[in-house]
Enzyme design. Sequence first.
Site, PDB file in Angstrom:
ATOM      1  N   LYS A   1      -2.242  -0.973  -8.209  1.00  0.00           N
ATOM      2  CA  LYS A   1      -1.219  -0.445  -9.311  1.00  0.00           C
ATOM      3  C   LYS A   1      -0.163  -1.429  -9.190  1.00  0.00           C
ATOM      4  CE  LYS A   1      -2.420   4.427  -9.746  1.00  0.00           C
ATOM      5  NZ  LYS A   1      -2.284   5.696  -9.534  1.00  0.00           N
TER       6      LYS A   1
ATOM      7  N   ILE B   1      -7.203   1.424  -2.358  1.00  0.00           N
ATOM      8  CA  ILE B   1      -6.069   1.336  -3.311  1.00  0.00           C
ATOM      9  C   ILE B   1      -4.617   0.877  -2.912  1.00  0.00           C
ATOM     10  CG2 ILE B   1      -5.648   3.730  -3.632  1.00  0.00           C
ATOM     11  CD1 ILE B   1      -5.190   3.365  -6.768  1.00  0.00           C
TER      12      ILE B   1
ATOM     13  N   GLU C   1      -8.939  -1.903   2.105  1.00  0.00           N
ATOM     14  CA  GLU C   1      -8.283  -0.721   1.369  1.00  0.00           C
ATOM     15  C   GLU C   1      -8.901  -0.297   0.032  1.00  0.00           C
ATOM     16  OE1 GLU C   1      -6.593   2.003   1.829  1.00  0.00           O
ATOM     17  OE2 GLU C   1      -4.697   1.639   2.943  1.00  0.00           O
TER      18      GLU C   1
ATOM     19  N   ASP D   1      -0.740   1.235  -4.065  1.00  0.00           N
ATOM     20  CA  ASP D   1       0.303   1.890  -5.139  1.00  0.00           C
ATOM     21  C   ASP D   1       1.537   1.054  -4.891  1.00  0.00           C
ATOM     22  OD1 ASP D   1       1.680   3.065  -6.896  1.00  0.00           O
ATOM     23  OD2 ASP D   1       0.769   5.087  -6.425  1.00  0.00           O
TER      24      ASP D   1
ATOM     25  N   GLY E   1       2.399  -0.115  -1.893  1.00  0.00           N
ATOM     26  CA  GLY E   1       2.403  -1.140  -0.925  1.00  0.00           C
ATOM     27  C   GLY E   1       3.047  -0.832   0.237  1.00  0.00           C
ATOM     28  N   LEU E   2       3.645   0.238   0.463  1.00  0.00           N
ATOM     29  CA  LEU E   2       4.396   0.663   1.700  1.00  0.00           C
ATOM     30  C   LEU E   2       3.478   0.938   2.831  1.00  0.00           C
ATOM     31  CD1 LEU E   2       7.181   2.780   0.059  1.00  0.00           C
ATOM     32  CD2 LEU E   2       7.234   0.321   0.901  1.00  0.00           C
TER      33      LEU E   2
HETATM   34  C1  PRP Z   1      -4.325   5.785  -0.431  1.00  0.00           C
HETATM   35  C2  PRP Z   1      -4.678   4.430   0.015  1.00  0.00           C
HETATM   36  C3  PRP Z   1      -3.805   3.809   0.651  1.00  0.00           C
HETATM   37  C4  PRP Z   1      -2.339   4.518   0.049  1.00  0.00           C
HETATM   38  C5  PRP Z   1      -1.817   3.522  -0.727  1.00  0.00           C
HETATM   39  O1  PRP Z   1      -4.716   6.525   0.590  1.00  0.00           O
HETATM   40  O2  PRP Z   1      -5.888   4.306   0.795  1.00  0.00           O
HETATM   41  O3  PRP Z   1      -3.781   4.122   2.200  1.00  0.00           O
HETATM   42  O4  PRP Z   1      -2.860   5.561  -0.547  1.00  0.00           O
HETATM   43  O5  PRP Z   1      -0.434   3.875  -1.391  1.00  0.00           O
HETATM   44  P1  PRP Z   1       0.912   3.227  -1.036  1.00  0.00           P
HETATM   45  O6  PRP Z   1       0.641   1.780  -1.437  1.00  0.00           O
HETATM   46  O7  PRP Z   1       1.750   3.625  -1.978  1.00  0.00           O
HETATM   47  O8  PRP Z   1       1.364   3.289   0.259  1.00  0.00           O
HETATM   48  P2  PRP Z   1      -4.325   8.088   0.711  1.00  0.00           P
HETATM   49  O9  PRP Z   1      -3.365   8.626   1.437  1.00  0.00           O
HETATM   50  O10 PRP Z   1      -4.653   8.812  -0.621  1.00  0.00           O
HETATM   51  O11 PRP Z   1      -5.662   8.823   1.775  1.00  0.00           O
HETATM   52  P3  PRP Z   1      -7.054   8.734   1.644  1.00  0.00           P
HETATM   53  O12 PRP Z   1      -7.453   7.043   1.683  1.00  0.00           O
HETATM   54  O13 PRP Z   1      -7.751   9.367   2.888  1.00  0.00           O
HETATM   55  O14 PRP Z   1      -7.414   9.111   0.343  1.00  0.00           O
END
Ligand code: PRP
Length: 187
Positions: free
Chosen positions: A137, A107, A105, A109, A111-112
């Site tokens: 984060k 990022i 992954e 944030d 984690g959900l």
């Molecule tokens: C981002 C990242 C995770 C998620 C994390 O994806 O790749 O999948 O957000 O957020 P969380 O920890 O709050 O659940 P995003 O929805 O931005 O899609 P992308 O990878 O296509 O940019």
Amino acid sequence: MANIHPNVKQVLYTEDDIKQRVAQMGKMIEADYKDSKELVFIGILKGSFMFMSDLVRSVHLPNTLVSLDFMSISSYGHSTSSSGVVKINMDLKESIEGKDVIVVEDIIDSGLTLKHLLGMLHDRLPRSINTCVLLRKKEGLKTDVPIKYLGFDIPMVFIIGYGLDFAERYREIPYLGELKEECYKTA
Ligand code: PRP
């Protein structure tokens, strides 16, 4: 550093910073999986595409059957915050049953998303499953999610580049930068 994008407030990690950290992560994975028979890296699209590409090139496991697969997921509900309920837009091409799996992954944030995804992948009976995340984060975390390999802990800023977007822009930028506030805040 030359050629900073005009919408970037500051560079958080340069191409060199990222390269060094990814190389270290690759070495850790090599050591941990040297006895693995079959290892699948699962890249979560789209954000992880650049990280996945560099990470797998830094892992050398000549005695392991290494393969790559991808999933595209999105979170149900709100567009700006994760609901933790994950919809699969594109599923894996291959079964992961009996294989060692590393979920890659860009990022974390809240984690959900990753927590929910790990639950879904566990049900497919891999031999083992671990996570490799470039950015966390820490202050955003709303759940306990296991991260085996972590690149960097970052503050609660809007980060773009190296695969990460704002409204689908900036993914192609080769470094990680903080987006200027005026680019995402409306008056
Ligand atoms: C981002 C990242 C995770 C998620 C994390 O994806 O790749 O999948 O957000 O957020 P969380 O920890 O709050 O659940 P995003 O929805 O931005 O899609 P992308 O990878 O296509 O940019």
